[in-house]
Design an enzyme around this catalytic site. Sequence first.
Site, PDB file in Angstrom:
ATOM      1  N   ASP A  10       1.009  -1.130  -0.099  1.00  0.00           N
ATOM      2  CA  ASP A  10      -0.101   0.049   0.066  1.00  0.00           C
ATOM      3  C   ASP A  10       0.963   1.282  -0.012  1.00  0.00           C
ATOM      4  OD1 ASP A  10      -1.764   2.398   0.754  1.00  0.00           O
ATOM      5  OD2 ASP A  10      -2.935   1.229   1.832  1.00  0.00           O
ATOM      6  N   ASP A  15      -0.077   8.449  -9.524  1.00  0.00           N
ATOM      7  CA  ASP A  15      -1.026   8.628 -10.448  1.00  0.00           C
ATOM      8  C   ASP A  15      -2.428   7.994  -9.608  1.00  0.00           C
ATOM      9  OD1 ASP A  15      -2.450   8.468 -12.967  1.00  0.00           O
ATOM     10  OD2 ASP A  15      -2.183   6.737 -13.483  1.00  0.00           O
ATOM     11  N   CYS A  65      -7.309  10.387 -13.675  1.00  0.00           N
ATOM     12  CA  CYS A  65      -8.175  10.502 -14.770  1.00  0.00           C
ATOM     13  C   CYS A  65      -9.552  10.795 -14.572  1.00  0.00           C
ATOM     14  CB  CYS A  65      -8.053   8.815 -15.491  1.00  0.00           C
ATOM     15  SG  CYS A  65      -8.728   7.416 -14.392  1.00  0.00           S
TER      16      CYS A  65
END
Length: 441
Positions: A310, A329, A382
Amino acid sequence: MSLTKSARAVALETLLRVLRDGSYSNISLNNSLRNTHLSVADRNFCTRLVYGTIQYKIYLEYQLQGLIKTKLKEDYLWPLLLMSAYQILFLDRIPNRATVNEANLLAKQFGKRNSTGFKIVNGILHALIRRGPVLPRKQDAVQYLSVKESVPEWLVRYLIDHWGLERASKILASINLPAKNVVRLARSADKQQVITALTNLDFAPEESAISNTSLVLNRGGVSETDLFKNGQLTIQDEAASLAVSAFNFTGDETVLDACSAPGGKTVQLAEQLTTGDVTALDIHDKKLRLVKQNASRMNVAKRVKTKAMDARKADQVFAKGQFSKILVDAPCSGLGLLRRKPEIRYTKKLADLTSLQRVQLDLLDHLSSLVKVKGELVYSTCTIAVEEDEEVVKAFLQGHPEFKLQAFEAGKLVAPTGMLKIMPDSYGSDGFFIAKFVMRG
């Protein structure tokens, strides 16, 4: 699944898993197609039925809701009606009588013994053909756009609140256009040679409007070519390819890709390095196998290390200031991918945006201490949601005055404020957000 099933039967089975069981459309469809012997044309038709039906689900439900006079007791009936309505309303080349006949056959195939489902399907579809499509009154802009573009009302309201009615209408119209087929060229590839090879294979490559290293193709199937298999190119949206270009590389850096799977950006980072390396993290070990496969195919495996963990615990494993560049990201709502992943519009809620913001800030909090002095930290998503983009940047800077935003160039675009937001209607790409921070000296 029988290997001899028709394209419509495969599509209906896939829709049942997606709409009834909540399966991901791309995974379900790929699994379905893998177990059939459909021709290329039938596979394409099946794909269009699945994605088209999911994409226009709200619109199709609105068309059918007033025509159903009985309870639909069998679970295949609703997906079959949606799929058939999609053919009637969107696929002009298919005669309506053919759609109705095939729907009757599927009802008999999927229905229980002595089922009268085919009569229900027959009656509803004939009624739809007689009446034609309908829309809500334009005076209610939210409901009108929700039905017309097939997105939930909360999302229409969200877009209008942030970008106004005119821009929201353009954004919504753009997400129902076909997603582009885009490839990014490997840094080591000879661009002109690749263009020539793609042209000879009838992919009709065109330069991207925003990326120096991306080409837009006229069709899919590039993953079957030697160009792909040999690592001269990879499939990556042109907006997503810009995140890595926000960094300024010297080639000898130690880089961390904190949320790396499936590895598209990890490969891009590695391509920029001569003596440096990239450590790619993901919480799932099996996803890191994809990263390794991508790195191997793109011929950069020797510069990529992977570690399953993680990323919010990275500061317990790595030393303070260990990396000169970190890419975050981050996991996000994916609202920039509505064109490519149509079911996202139905699964996300407004509350998800703030809950994801907490995860994104948590990641930046734990990872930022690993950036060396004057090092670079790039945050990307995104999504186009303000909560996950600009508000994350603002909150991070308030809690970390040791960082500041820095202007950057990304492909053919510039970000003088240190933030770049690409809307899905601007260039026909995915919606994407990039922010670049540097650690003060």
